[in-house]
Write a protein that holds these residues in place. Structure first.
Motif, mmCIF file in Angstrom:
data_model
loop_
_atom_site.group_PDB
_atom_site.id
_atom_site.type_symbol
_atom_site.label_atom_id
_atom_site.label_comp_id
_atom_site.label_asym_id
_atom_site.label_seq_id
_atom_site.Cartn_x
_atom_site.Cartn_y
_atom_site.Cartn_z
ATOM 1 N N PRO A 1 59.697 13.660 -10.434
ATOM 2 C CA PRO A 1 58.416 14.107 -10.054
ATOM 3 C C PRO A 1 58.366 15.551 -8.961
ATOM 4 C CG PRO A 1 59.092 12.389 -8.373
ATOM 5 C CD PRO A 1 60.110 12.457 -9.722
ATOM 6 N N GLU A 2 57.667 16.447 -9.326
ATOM 7 C CA GLU A 2 57.792 17.757 -8.705
ATOM 8 C C GLU A 2 57.324 17.441 -7.297
ATOM 9 O OE1 GLU A 2 55.424 20.644 -10.580
ATOM 10 O OE2 GLU A 2 56.754 20.603 -12.604
ATOM 11 N N GLU A 3 56.317 16.535 -7.104
ATOM 12 C CA GLU A 3 55.739 16.176 -5.710
ATOM 13 C C GLU A 3 55.947 14.628 -5.430
ATOM 14 O OE1 GLU A 3 51.856 17.627 -4.800
ATOM 15 O OE2 GLU A 3 51.784 18.715 -6.635
ATOM 16 N N PRO A 4 56.141 14.272 -4.002
ATOM 17 C CA PRO A 4 56.321 12.997 -3.953
ATOM 18 C C PRO A 4 55.417 12.329 -4.263
ATOM 19 C CG PRO A 4 57.093 14.373 -2.151
ATOM 20 C CD PRO A 4 56.333 15.241 -2.774
ATOM 21 N N LEU A 5 55.475 10.954 -4.456
ATOM 22 C CA LEU A 5 54.342 10.238 -4.748
ATOM 23 C C LEU A 5 54.014 9.417 -3.282
ATOM 24 C CD1 LEU A 5 55.906 9.939 -7.395
ATOM 25 C CD2 LEU A 5 55.423 7.695 -7.619
ATOM 26 N N VAL A 6 52.598 9.476 -3.100
ATOM 27 C CA VAL A 6 51.980 9.078 -2.256
ATOM 28 C C VAL A 6 52.005 7.523 -1.855
ATOM 29 C CG1 VAL A 6 49.980 9.372 -0.361
ATOM 30 C CG2 VAL A 6 50.611 11.078 -1.812
ATOM 31 N N LEU A 7 52.222 6.841 -0.722
ATOM 32 C CA LEU A 7 52.030 5.451 -0.879
ATOM 33 C C LEU A 7 51.316 5.153 0.408
ATOM 34 C CD1 LEU A 7 52.720 2.618 -2.187
ATOM 35 C CD2 LEU A 7 54.707 2.870 -0.833
ATOM 36 N N TYR A 8 50.224 4.422 0.538
ATOM 37 C CA TYR A 8 49.443 3.719 1.329
ATOM 38 C C TYR A 8 50.324 2.409 1.740
ATOM 39 C CZ TYR A 8 45.836 7.218 1.289
ATOM 40 O OH TYR A 8 45.469 8.563 1.393
ATOM 41 N N GLU A 9 50.896 2.175 3.013
ATOM 42 C CA GLU A 9 51.524 1.029 3.087
ATOM 43 C C GLU A 9 51.670 0.598 4.562
ATOM 44 O OE1 GLU A 9 55.111 1.307 4.426
ATOM 45 O OE2 GLU A 9 54.406 3.037 4.954
ATOM 46 N N TYR A 10 52.614 -0.395 4.794
ATOM 47 C CA TYR A 10 53.021 -0.561 6.240
ATOM 48 C C TYR A 10 54.057 -1.580 6.213
ATOM 49 C CZ TYR A 10 50.788 -5.475 6.513
ATOM 50 O OH TYR A 10 50.438 -6.688 6.397
ATOM 51 N N GLU A 11 54.862 -1.214 7.153
ATOM 52 C CA GLU A 11 56.439 -1.737 7.242
ATOM 53 C C GLU A 11 56.552 -3.450 6.971
ATOM 54 O OE1 GLU A 11 60.507 -2.120 7.357
ATOM 55 O OE2 GLU A 11 59.376 -0.480 7.176
ATOM 56 N N GLY A 12 55.443 -4.199 7.512
ATOM 57 C CA GLY A 12 55.853 -5.646 7.390
ATOM 58 C C GLY A 12 55.544 -6.413 6.234
ATOM 59 N N SER A 13 54.616 -5.452 5.298
ATOM 60 C CA SER A 13 54.121 -6.205 4.120
ATOM 61 C C SER A 13 55.251 -6.312 3.007
ATOM 62 C CB SER A 13 52.959 -5.350 3.446
ATOM 63 O OG SER A 13 52.389 -5.556 2.245
ATOM 64 N N PRO A 14 55.363 -7.592 2.521
ATOM 65 C CA PRO A 14 56.355 -7.903 1.699
ATOM 66 C C PRO A 14 55.861 -7.338 0.233
ATOM 67 C CG PRO A 14 55.134 -9.611 1.739
ATOM 68 C CD PRO A 14 54.647 -8.817 2.838
ATOM 69 N N PHE A 15 54.730 -6.833 0.085
ATOM 70 C CA PHE A 15 54.597 -6.326 -1.245
ATOM 71 C C PHE A 15 54.674 -4.696 -1.081
ATOM 72 C CE2 PHE A 15 51.677 -9.996 -0.678
ATOM 73 C CZ PHE A 15 52.169 -10.663 -1.799
ATOM 74 N N CYS A 16 54.402 -4.042 -0.002
ATOM 75 C CA CYS A 16 54.741 -2.670 0.154
ATOM 76 C C CYS A 16 56.436 -2.409 0.210
ATOM 77 C CB CYS A 16 54.142 -2.297 1.364
ATOM 78 S SG CYS A 16 52.367 -2.258 1.614
ATOM 79 N N ARG A 17 56.828 -3.323 0.756
ATOM 80 C CA ARG A 17 58.443 -3.473 0.832
ATOM 81 C C ARG A 17 59.169 -3.285 -0.830
ATOM 82 N NH1 ARG A 17 62.276 -5.075 4.716
ATOM 83 N NH2 ARG A 17 60.477 -5.891 5.741
ATOM 84 N N LYS A 18 58.418 -4.190 -1.544
ATOM 85 C CA LYS A 18 58.795 -4.045 -3.048
ATOM 86 C C LYS A 18 58.646 -2.827 -3.748
ATOM 87 C CE LYS A 18 56.713 -7.313 -5.447
ATOM 88 N NZ LYS A 18 55.499 -7.903 -6.359
ATOM 89 N N VAL A 19 57.618 -1.925 -3.382
ATOM 90 C CA VAL A 19 57.503 -0.787 -3.930
ATOM 91 C C VAL A 19 58.264 0.271 -3.390
ATOM 92 C CG1 VAL A 19 55.673 1.257 -4.358
ATOM 93 C CG2 VAL A 19 54.954 -1.292 -4.284
ATOM 94 N N ARG A 20 58.730 0.394 -2.117
ATOM 95 C CA ARG A 20 59.723 1.103 -1.474
ATOM 96 C C ARG A 20 60.921 0.876 -1.912
ATOM 97 N NH1 ARG A 20 56.784 -0.839 3.394
ATOM 98 N NH2 ARG A 20 58.742 -1.696 4.083
ATOM 99 N N GLU A 21 61.347 -0.710 -2.245
ATOM 100 C CA GLU A 21 62.665 -0.764 -2.590
ATOM 101 C C GLU A 21 62.836 -0.084 -4.076
ATOM 102 O OE1 GLU A 21 63.827 -4.704 0.049
ATOM 103 O OE2 GLU A 21 62.930 -4.965 -1.865
ATOM 104 N N ALA A 22 61.523 -0.209 -4.919
ATOM 105 C CA ALA A 22 61.575 0.221 -6.300
ATOM 106 C C ALA A 22 61.993 1.717 -6.261
ATOM 107 C CB ALA A 22 60.506 -0.160 -6.886
ATOM 108 N N ALA A 23 61.226 2.370 -5.419
ATOM 109 C CA ALA A 23 61.309 3.828 -5.114
ATOM 110 C C ALA A 23 62.752 4.387 -4.670
ATOM 111 C CB ALA A 23 60.672 4.258 -4.181
ATOM 112 N N LEU A 24 63.443 3.248 -4.058
ATOM 113 C CA LEU A 24 65.002 3.599 -3.622
ATOM 114 C C LEU A 24 65.796 3.450 -4.756
ATOM 115 C CD1 LEU A 24 65.328 1.961 -0.172
ATOM 116 C CD2 LEU A 24 65.291 4.200 -0.574
ATOM 117 N N LEU A 25 65.454 2.602 -5.776
ATOM 118 C CA LEU A 25 66.288 1.838 -6.915
ATOM 119 C C LEU A 25 66.410 3.259 -7.770
ATOM 120 C CD1 LEU A 25 65.425 -1.689 -7.481
ATOM 121 C CD2 LEU A 25 67.756 -0.669 -6.902
ATOM 122 N N LEU A 26 65.252 3.934 -7.865
ATOM 123 C CA LEU A 26 64.739 5.037 -8.503
ATOM 124 C C LEU A 26 64.956 6.422 -7.989
ATOM 125 C CD1 LEU A 26 61.687 3.698 -10.329
ATOM 126 C CD2 LEU A 26 63.958 4.027 -11.497
#
Length: 367
Positions: free
Chosen positions: A154-179
Motif C-alpha cells: 500500500p502507498e499509505e498505511p491502512l487506518v485501524l480503529y482499535e484498542y490494545e486489549g481487544s482479542p479481535f483487534c489483536r487478530k487484525v494487528r497480528e495479521a498486519a505483522l504477518l503481511l
C-alpha cells in the motif's frame, strides 16, 4: 363558565409543557454535571471534548503544542540488553507469557526465510551498508521474506480503529505483522474512549476493529472480514504458502488465547488513562517501529493506547523489509522499539525510557 375554565387549564398546561419536556433532559445531564473531575484535570468537563480533526485531513485545526521535558536527552541505544532490569523484569515475564500463549504469532512475517551468508554477501551486512543482519567473523545471519517481496504494497498505511486489549483487534494487528503492513492506529480504549467518538460520527457505531484503506476506499467492520481483505489485497498468492500458517488467527483458539494474553498484561491499554491530556487525539500521529509481540515493544504500544495517541506502527517482524529501513534511518544496529515524535521532534530507543517520555509529555500534571 365551563368553557372559560377549560381554556384556563389549557393555557396553564401550555406554560408547564416546556418544563415537563425539559425535565428528562435535566435528569440525563445531572450525572454528567456531578461527575468528579479526573485526577490531573483542571475542569470537570475537559475530558468530554474530543477533537476529531486529523492533521492532513484538510481541517483548519492545528495540533496542540507540546515540548520535550526540560533537559531531555535521548538515551543511547543498548541492543540486546535491559537498561532497568528490576523495573523491566516483571513486564518482560508477562510479555513473554503473552507471546508464548499466542504461539509467537506476529513475530515472523509470512514467508520468513533465514539465510546464512558467507563471502561478499556476509561482508555486505551491517550498519555501514544499511543492511540488517548479524555478522560473526566471516559469516552473517540475515532473514527476509521473498514471498512478500512480490506482494502488492500500500502507498499509505491502512487506518485501524482499535484498542490494545481487544482479542479481535489483536487478530487484525497480528495479521498486519504477518503481511508486513504498516497501520495508522486510532486507539479507542474500551471502544468508548479516544477515537471512539470519531468512529461513531463516521459509522454510527462504536465497534472495533474498523478498517479504513485510503488506497482503495474500502471501509469495513468484523475482524475476520478485515483479515481476509488484507490477505486478498496485500498478501501473496494463496498457492504460494501453506494456509496452516494462518490458523492461530482463526476460531476459538485465537479468541481464547488473545483474551488470556490481555489478562496476563493486566488489561493494559483497555482504558483511557485518567490523567491523559484531553487533546491527545488531536496530536500529530507518532511513529512506532517495532512488532507488538516483543516484550520490549508491548509496553510502549499499551502506553500509546492508554494515552489515546494516534500512531503509525511500522512493522519490523522477523523477515520484514523495514528492518533494513530502520538500520538506514538510525545508523545503528537494529533495535526496537524506536519512537519518532513529530510533535516534539524527539526520536528515541529503549522501552522504559520511551514509556517515561510519553508519560511526561502527554499527561496532565496533578496539582
Amino acid at each position: 363558565q365551563e368553557s372559560s375554565r377549560v381554556q384556563t387549564r389549557r393555557r396553564q398546561a401550555r406554560r408547564c409543557r416546556p418544563a415537563v419536556v425539559a425535565m428528562p433532559v435535566l435528569l440525563l445531564l445531572l450525572p454528567i454535571a456531578l461527575r468528579p473531575t479526573a485526577p490531573g484535570n483542571r475542569a470537570g468537563f475537559v475530558q468530554m471534548v474530543q477533537p476529531t480533526t486529523r492533521p492532513g485531513d484538510g481541517g483548519a485545526a492545528r495540533p496542540p503544542a507540546v515540548a520535550a521535558p526540560a533537559g531531555f536527552v535521548a538515551p543511547k541505544p543498548k541492543p540486546l540488553s535491559m537498561t532497568r532490569p528490576k523495573e523491566q523484569l516483571p513486564s518482560l515475564i508477562t510479555g513473554g507469557l503473552a507471546l508464548a500463549v499466542r504461539l509467537a504469532t506476529g513475530v515472523f512475517t509470512l514467508g520468513w526465510t533465514p539465510w546464512l551468508l558467507t563471502g561478499d554477501d556476509a561482508a555486505a551486512v551491517g550498519v555501514e551498508s544499511g543492511t540488517y543482519g548479524f555478522r560473526l567473523g566471516p559469516v552473517a545471519f540475515r532473514d527476509t521474506s521473498p514471498l512478500l517481496a512480490e506482494a502488492v504494497r500500500p502507498e499509505e498505511p491502512l487506518v485501524l480503529y482499535e484498542y490494545e486489549g481487544s482479542p479481535f483487534c489483536r487478530k487484525v494487528r497480528e495479521a498486519a505483522l504477518l503481511l508486513d503492513l504498516p497501520l495508522a492506529l486510532r486507539p479507542c480504549p474500551g471502544a468508548r474512549a479516544g477515537f471512539a467518538s470519531e468512529l461513531q460520527e463516521r459509522t454510527g457505531r462504536m465497534t472495533v476493529p474498523f478498517l479504513v484503506d485510503p488506497n482503495t476506499g474500502t471501509e469495513m467492520f468484523e475482524s475476520d472480514d478485515i483479515v481476509e481483505y488484507m490477505l486478498s489485497t496485500y498478501g501473496p498468492p494463496r498457492a504460494a504458502y501453506d494456509p496452516k500458517a494462518l490458523w492461530p488467527l482463526r476460531g476459538g483458539f485465537q479468541v481464547a488465547t488473545a483474551t488470556l494474553a490481555t489478562l496476563l498484561r493486566g488489561l493494559a491499554g483497555s482504558q483511557r488513562q485518567p490523567n491523559a491530556r484531553p487533546d491527545n487525539e488531536a496530536m500529530q500521529p507518532l511513529q512506532l517501529w517495532g512488532y507488538e509481540p516483543s516484550p520490549f515493544v508491548r509496553p510502549v504500544r499499551e502506553k500509546l493506547c492508554a494515552l489515546c495517541l494516534p500512531h503509525t506502527l511500522v512493522p519490523t517482524a522477523r523477515g520484514s523489509a523495514n528492518r533494513d529501513a530502520l538500520v538506514r534511518k538510525t545508523g545503528v544496529q537494529f533495535q526496537v522499539p524506536y519512537l519518532v515524535d513529530p510533535n516534539t521532534g524527539v526520536e528515541l530507543f529503549e522501552s522504559p525510557e520511551i514509556v517515561e517520555y510519553l508519560e511526561a509529555v502527554y499527561t496532565v500534571p496533578s496539582r
